[in-house]
Design a protein around this motif. Structure first.
Motif, short mmCIF file in Angstrom:
data_model
loop_
_atom_site.label_atom_id
_atom_site.label_comp_id
_atom_site.label_asym_id
_atom_site.label_seq_id
_atom_site.Cartn_x
_atom_site.Cartn_y
_atom_site.Cartn_z
N THR A 229 21.11 5.64 -3.26
CA THR A 229 21.22 7.02 -2.78
C THR A 229 20.38 7.21 -1.52
N THR A 230 19.24 6.52 -1.43
CA THR A 230 18.46 6.62 -0.19
C THR A 230 19.28 6.11 1.00
N MET A 231 19.93 4.94 0.81
CA MET A 231 20.76 4.42 1.90
C MET A 231 21.87 5.40 2.26
N TRP A 232 22.54 5.93 1.26
CA TRP A 232 23.69 6.80 1.53
C TRP A 232 23.26 8.10 2.20
N TRP A 233 22.19 8.71 1.69
CA TRP A 233 21.82 10.02 2.23
C TRP A 233 21.09 9.90 3.55
N TRP A 234 20.44 8.79 3.79
CA TRP A 234 19.86 8.54 5.11
C TRP A 234 20.97 8.60 6.17
N ASN A 235 22.12 8.02 5.83
CA ASN A 235 23.22 7.95 6.78
C ASN A 235 24.23 9.08 6.63
N SER A 236 23.94 10.09 5.82
CA SER A 236 24.97 11.10 5.55
C SER A 236 25.26 11.93 6.79
N PHE A 237 26.48 12.41 6.86
CA PHE A 237 26.97 12.99 8.10
C PHE A 237 27.66 14.34 7.91
N ASP A 238 28.55 14.43 6.94
CA ASP A 238 29.48 15.56 6.85
C ASP A 238 28.79 16.91 6.75
N ILE A 239 27.83 17.04 5.81
CA ILE A 239 27.19 18.34 5.60
C ILE A 239 26.54 18.81 6.90
N GLN A 240 25.73 17.92 7.49
CA GLN A 240 24.99 18.31 8.70
C GLN A 240 25.93 18.63 9.84
N LYS A 241 27.00 17.81 9.98
CA LYS A 241 27.91 18.02 11.11
C LYS A 241 28.65 19.35 10.98
N ILE A 242 29.18 19.62 9.80
CA ILE A 242 30.00 20.82 9.65
C ILE A 242 29.14 22.08 9.66
N MET A 243 27.93 21.99 9.14
CA MET A 243 27.09 23.18 9.10
C MET A 243 26.28 23.38 10.37
N THR B 114 24.10 -15.04 -1.12
CA THR B 114 24.19 -14.48 0.22
C THR B 114 25.20 -13.34 0.24
N LEU B 115 26.34 -13.59 -0.40
CA LEU B 115 27.39 -12.57 -0.44
C LEU B 115 26.89 -11.32 -1.15
N ASN B 116 26.24 -11.52 -2.30
CA ASN B 116 25.71 -10.38 -3.06
C ASN B 116 24.73 -9.55 -2.24
N VAL B 117 23.80 -10.24 -1.61
CA VAL B 117 22.78 -9.52 -0.83
C VAL B 117 23.42 -8.83 0.37
N TYR B 118 24.38 -9.52 0.99
CA TYR B 118 25.06 -8.91 2.13
C TYR B 118 25.78 -7.63 1.72
N LEU B 119 26.42 -7.68 0.55
CA LEU B 119 27.13 -6.50 0.06
C LEU B 119 26.18 -5.33 -0.13
N LEU B 120 24.94 -5.65 -0.54
CA LEU B 120 23.95 -4.59 -0.72
C LEU B 120 23.47 -4.07 0.64
N LEU B 121 23.19 -4.99 1.55
CA LEU B 121 22.63 -4.61 2.85
C LEU B 121 23.61 -3.79 3.69
N VAL B 122 24.90 -4.09 3.54
CA VAL B 122 25.90 -3.39 4.36
C VAL B 122 25.83 -1.88 4.14
N ASN B 123 25.39 -1.49 2.95
CA ASN B 123 25.26 -0.05 2.67
C ASN B 123 24.28 0.64 3.60
N MET B 124 23.39 -0.13 4.21
CA MET B 124 22.38 0.48 5.08
C MET B 124 22.91 0.77 6.48
N VAL B 125 23.94 0.03 6.88
CA VAL B 125 24.41 0.15 8.27
C VAL B 125 24.97 1.55 8.49
#
Lengths: 301, 284
Positions: A229-243, B114-125
């Protein structure tokens, strides 16, 4: 399991993962690397020439000298504030809700379905709806806050260049509570009931049971959940953009993804937009590095 | 006696407290939805009523009619656009990740970690970073303002979650079933086709539903890659429609109801399996 004789086949698994690996390389790794490349160039808009400028974009952002760069530091801190408060709020409310739903009581399934609803509606619809709830003239929130004496007169909560971020934080929390609840609830259900029986025999009260049984048993699922959730909400876009207000330069409540998007697609500085995204990624990586390392270790085991 | 009574009372108090808390959280979760429906059935003059009431003062379907007839709303067209883009990208994602999910669940092979970790890391991009690069690439391929461009972007965002969830579902199918069948002389492809796929079907459906909904609701890339109104997906179209309407909340909320009902229904149908897959995939 994977060691059993029948699954020692040599080549089949490689064929099976090949399409995914190719897709990952084309659709995630290549964009990541080319994005990194563009962050060192002065590419302005789509189709323009990209000249290598080294660290210029990064220096401009950190010095805060040009264009939207003035707002970089502000958006940076705002992103941290936003992520901590949204994820924290979701987690606390989600944990409470999961604990409440983990008991047997009348109407349980009805409550479970109702609580899930914020997760099911499109984020765009959600953002528009909350904008209507926050409406400065006829909004529900202004009406009740005034009625109950929290505010003197109606407030313009969102959509102004100087709007605060926390009305949006409430929307983020609202959105994320169902997911947290469902994940934590599935973790709670997996805890052996006998542990609690034994603790009761030993005279442990509810709080002690919670601290010594519930929390340790939930640890893995909590960690994974907070990480994602930290990763997802760090990068979240829709709420901020639309509001956020349309085309506003230096919007006070903007976060890094919003700034990067405006920089790239509104103000046509793709190179700088890429640099903002790269810095955002690096900071997130630093925050996460410990957890990721542990995750790698546990994967290897 | 007294003690039992006391405990009863304490239990009763605890129950009341728990119910009250749960009801408060539930109200927090659903009042915006109730408000969407209420607003969508309200006439324009009463939407601007300075007093708040939860039942429409004068029930009307005017807002729905006006949205369906408004040429700026383009509901039918946008609905088809969303359907085409989401469906195609979901099917492609599923086709490739089902294989990977099965492999990750059943074998140890070089590069698995490597694949497992990459799948996790991609969420950060950041999505913006992928979008910037993809935009430049799509432009070179002349795919800006095409559905294919958006479909390619959605394939990139669906990969990790789909692989994870599917691995989780395959993990939940006992390996013994396959072994028995193969000892009985069936070859692997038959086993996969006749035994594993039927068993995994609900999981594959749930993964598909999750990816489909993610794409159906996506806003950032859709609003950037598709700039022609006749190509727009629903989530972009509704924001655009709001620009035309200038805070006419009745039609906007009617539009919202139309947009959210299909996705909410699909969500609730697939919900149980989806959560099972997400938890299984994440916690391993």
């Amino acid at each position: 399991m994977a060691n059993r004789s029948l699954f020692k086949k040599k080549l089949l698994p490689y064929w099976l993962i090949l399409p995914t690996v190719i897709a990952l390389i084309i659709f995630t790794l290549y964009p990541l690397i080319s994005g990194l490349f563009y962050s060192f160039t002065d590419i302005k808009f789509i189709g323009a020439k990209a000249n290598w400028v080294g660290l210029d974009n990064y220096i401009a952002l950190i010095k805060g000298t040009v264009g939207s760069a003035r707002f970089f530091a502000q958006s940076f801190w705002q992103t941290i504030e936003w992520t901590i408060s949204v994820v924290g709020g979701q987690f606390i409310l989600g944990l409470i809700t999961a604990l409440l739903l983990n008991r047997d009581f009348f109407g349980k399934s009805a409550f479970s379905i109702l609580i899930m609803i914020p997760w099911t509606i499109p984020s765009v619809v959600m953002s528009l709806t909350w904008q209507w709830l926050y409406d400065p003239f006829y909004g529900l929130i202004n009406f009740y806050l005034k009625k109950w004496g929290f505010i003197e007169k109606y407030v313009t909560w969102v959509g102004q260049p100087n709007s605060e971020i926390w009305p949006q934080v409430i929307v983020g929390i609202w959105r994320g509570v169902p997911f947290m609840t469902l994940m934590l609830l599935s973790g709670l259900k997996a805890i052996d009931k006998e542990l609690y029986e034994a603790a009761k025999v030993d005279g442990a009260n509810t709080l002690q049971q919670f601290i010594h049984i519930t929390l340790p048993s939930l640890k893995t699922i909590i960690v994974i959940n907070l990480m994602l959730t930290t990763m997802w909400w760090w990068n979240s876009f829709d709420i901020q953009k639309i509001m956020s207000p349309v085309n506003s330069l230096g919007y006070k409540a903007s976060t890094l993804p919003i700034l990067a998007w405006y920089e790239s697609f509104q103000w046509k500085h793709l190179g700088k937009g890429a640099a903002i995204s790269i810095i955002s990624l690096l900071v997130l990586l630093v925050i996460m590095i410990d957890r990721v390392r542990q995750e790698m270790r546990s994967v290897k085991e | 006696m007294m003690q039992i009574k006391k405990r009863h009372l304490a239990n009763f108090g605890k129950n009341v407290f728990c119910y009250a808390l749960l009801i408060a959280i539930t109200i927090f979760c659903i009042f915006p939805i109730a408000w969407i429906f209420k607003t969508s059935f309200e006439t324009p003059q009463f939407i601007r009523n300075p007093n708040i009431q939860w039942i429409p003062l004068k029930f009307t379907l005017e807002n729905y009619k006006s949205v369906l007839n408004n040429p700026n709303a383009m509901i039918g067209k946008s609905f088809m656009n969303s359907l085409i883009v989401s469906l195609i990208s979901t099917v492609i994602s599923l086709l490739i990740t089902t294989m990977a999910g099965y492999a990750l669940s059943r074998w140890n092979f070089h590069g698995k970690n490597t694949l497992n970790v990459y799948l996790l890391l991609v969420n950060m991009v950041p999505g913006t970073l992928i979008l910037i690069s993809m935009f430049i690439i799509l432009n070179k391929l002349h795919l800006i303002n095409t559905h294919i461009g958006l479909i390619l972007f959605y394939i990139s965002t669906g990969l990790t979650l789909a692989t994870w969830m599917l691995k989780g579902y395959f993990d939940s199918i006992p390996v013994d079933i396959e072994e028995q069948a193969m000892i009985d002389g069936a070859d692997r492809m038959t086993v996969i086709r006749k035994i594993i796929m039927p068993l995994a079907a609900p999981g594959i459906f749930a993964t598909g539903a999750y990816i489909f909904l993610k794409n159906w609701n996506e806003y950032m890339a859709a609003s950037t890659i598709l700039q022609k109104s006749e190509l727009r997906t629903l989530s972009v179209q509704i924001v655009n429609f709001m620009g035309f309407q200038r805070v006419e909340w009745g039609p906007i909320m009617a539009y919202s109801v139309i947009v959210m009902i299909p996705s909410s229904v699909l969500f609730i149908i697939a919900q149980k399996k989806m959560v099972a897959g997400l938890t299984a995939g994440f916690s391993k």
